[in-house]
Design an enzyme around this catalytic site. Structure first.
Site, PDB file in Angstrom:
ATOM      1  N   LYS A   1       0.861  -1.169   0.000  1.00  0.00           N
ATOM      2  CA  LYS A   1       0.000   0.000   0.000  1.00  0.00           C
ATOM      3  C   LYS A   1       0.906   1.230   0.000  1.00  0.00           C
ATOM      4  O   LYS A   1       2.011   1.225   0.536  1.00  0.00           O
ATOM      5  CB  LYS A   1      -0.960   0.002   1.183  1.00  0.00           C
ATOM      6  CG  LYS A   1      -0.342   0.181   2.548  1.00  0.00           C
ATOM      7  CD  LYS A   1      -0.108   1.610   2.984  1.00  0.00           C
ATOM      8  CE  LYS A   1      -1.335   2.456   2.736  1.00  0.00           C
ATOM      9  NZ  LYS A   1      -0.985   3.905   2.946  1.00  0.00           N
TER      10      LYS A   1
ATOM     11  N   THR B   1       8.749   1.503   1.296  1.00  0.00           N
ATOM     12  CA  THR B   1       7.596   2.258   0.860  1.00  0.00           C
ATOM     13  C   THR B   1       6.751   2.502   2.087  1.00  0.00           C
ATOM     14  O   THR B   1       7.222   2.403   3.214  1.00  0.00           O
ATOM     15  CB  THR B   1       6.817   1.468  -0.201  1.00  0.00           C
ATOM     16  OG1 THR B   1       5.547   2.050  -0.352  1.00  0.00           O
ATOM     17  CG2 THR B   1       6.674   0.019   0.178  1.00  0.00           C
TER      18      THR B   1
ATOM     19  N   THR C   1     -10.351  14.772   7.142  1.00  0.00           N
ATOM     20  CA  THR C   1     -11.806  14.880   7.087  1.00  0.00           C
ATOM     21  C   THR C   1     -12.378  14.043   5.962  1.00  0.00           C
ATOM     22  O   THR C   1     -13.558  14.035   5.759  1.00  0.00           O
ATOM     23  CB  THR C   1     -12.234  16.350   6.868  1.00  0.00           C
ATOM     24  OG1 THR C   1     -11.607  16.852   5.684  1.00  0.00           O
ATOM     25  CG2 THR C   1     -11.807  17.189   8.061  1.00  0.00           C
TER      26      THR C   1
END
Length: 407
Positions: free
Chosen positions: A183, A194, A407
């Site tokens: 990911k 990563t 958010t």
């Protein structure tokens, strides 16, 4: 796909493809709807290797995983959550990480030292341990491809797609499988790895040999990608080899070591490129190839400097063959000496030759830059060493995504 090495083949698979590996991914409630807790499980203790973030404020799970690995250089399970990085959370974060490991160990009836953990998500927030506990109890591992996909979904944050790759390689005439899941989308400018990357293999190889291989390959792959120049607090690449395929132990002296190492590098390179292509808001993968350098380190450094330049990245997004931004990046990359024979081509269109501008068709160059993959080729004419780096374009959407990340 068959590689140039006839005994290496790419196959459709996930981290559950190697024999003896299982996985699961569930929705624990850390994220609104998506899966957010996953596990990789081996049916036997596995040799292990790992590299970690160089950020000076590593997340709590990094330290706990290091302790697990240091105990016996073996692992049997890796528990991963998304939605919360458990980074910069002090003593409570450390205690939560220990508790997370203990929950996984109890669920799978394992000693705690055989469990590693990893987290990804928002920094500075505490894990919701009641949700973690509930989610761990729901983990039911399987070895089907969809089980690997579920794990891949559970570890995502701003990623738009799961990232998997899988290769087979012959060792002593037997088929060995190497698979990877990763990911990463933002905060990608690793100095080791990563965001998160997990590799499984059923090969028989020691932890010490794996560690040397991983470090060497990481320098050529994960360390050569950048999205935004930020190094996460949680970066980790972790490899497990459970030896489920019995063959002569792989070492650098094994006649099939080079084939195994090449297949391993292909797995890492594909994952690295998938991460770069999935950069937040990205529309293109950029590959920079530097040729004719005096040494490999310099070639890699120049390549990564170019692909990390915001001016280069925005020019690619705008489909503007502005080679001045490329030569500018080369100029501050650390290259020393006088260079008056530099060649630059963008997707096959030569824009600089012998350090002199070349008249080129702007429309042709713009059309070439519309491709999903943009290749920037640089030749220094200063040696025979090469280097490659991968990144992505910089778009308006990158700002939108990160302006409202919490958010």
């Amino acid at each position: 796909m068959i590689t140039k090495e006839k005994n290496i083949k790419k196959i459709n698979g996930t981290i559950t493809s190697p024999k003896g590996f299982y996985a699961s991914g569930v929705h624990a409630g850390l994220r609104y709807k998506r899966k957010d807790l996953g596990v990789i499980y081996s049916d036997k203790p596995s040799s292990v290797a790992a590299v970690y973030t160089q950020n000076l404020f590593p997340a709590a799970p990094i330290g706990i995983t290091k302790q697990s690995i240091a105990y016996s250089n073996t692992l049997q399970a890796v528990l991963v959550n998304s939605g919360c990085a458990n980074a910069c959370t002090g003593k409570q974060g450390e205690n939560d990480a220990y508790q997370m490991r203990a929950m996984c160990a109890e669920h799978f009836d394992l000693p705690e030292y055989l469990v590693a953990i990893a987290s990804t998500g928002v920094i500075g927030e505490f894990l919701k341990m009641d949700m973690i506990e509930k989610g761990v109890k729901e983990l039911k591992v399987g070895n089907e491809m969809e089980d690997g996909e579920d794990f891949g979904h559970a570890i995502l944050t701003t990623d738009t797609v799961t990232k998997h790759t899988c290769y087979e390689v012959l060792v002593n005439g037997k088929i060995i499988t190497i698979a990877g899941t990763a990911k990463g989308s933002g905060m990608i400018h690793p100095n080791m790895a990563t965001m998160l990357s997990f590799i499984t293999t059923d090969a028989t190889v020691s932890s010490s040999q794996l560690q040397v291989l991983l470090k060497n390959v990481t320098d050529k792959t994960f360390n050569q990608i950048t999205v935004d120049g930020d190094t996460s607090t949680n970066d980790m690449v972790l490899v497990m080899a459970n030896g489920s395929v019995e063959h002569d132990e792989l070492t650098i002296h094994h006649p099939d070591w080079e084939h195994f190492a090449l297949a391993f590098q292909l797995v890492c390179e594909e994952l690295a490129k998938k991460i770069a292509r999935d950069g937040e808001g990205a529309t293109k993968l950029i590959e920079v190839n530097v040729n004719g350098a005096s040494n490999t380190q310099m070639a890699n450094q120049i390549a990564k400097t170019i692909v990390g330049s915001n001016l280069v990245k925005t020019a690619v997004y705008g489909q503007d063959a502005n080679w001045g931004r490329i030569i500018g990046a080369i100029g501050y990359s650390g290259l020393k000496g006088e260079f008056n024979q530099i060649d630059i081509a963008i997707n096959g269109v030569t824009v600089l030759y012998n350090s002199k501008p070349v008249a080129f068709d702007e429309d042709e160059a713009k059309t070439a830059l519309q491709n999903e993959i943009v290749y920037i080729d640089v030749h220094l004419h200063d040696g025979d060493c090469v280097g490659t780096a991968w990144g992505c374009d910089l778009t308006y959407d990158y700002v939108k995504i990160n302006a409202s990340y919490r958010t």
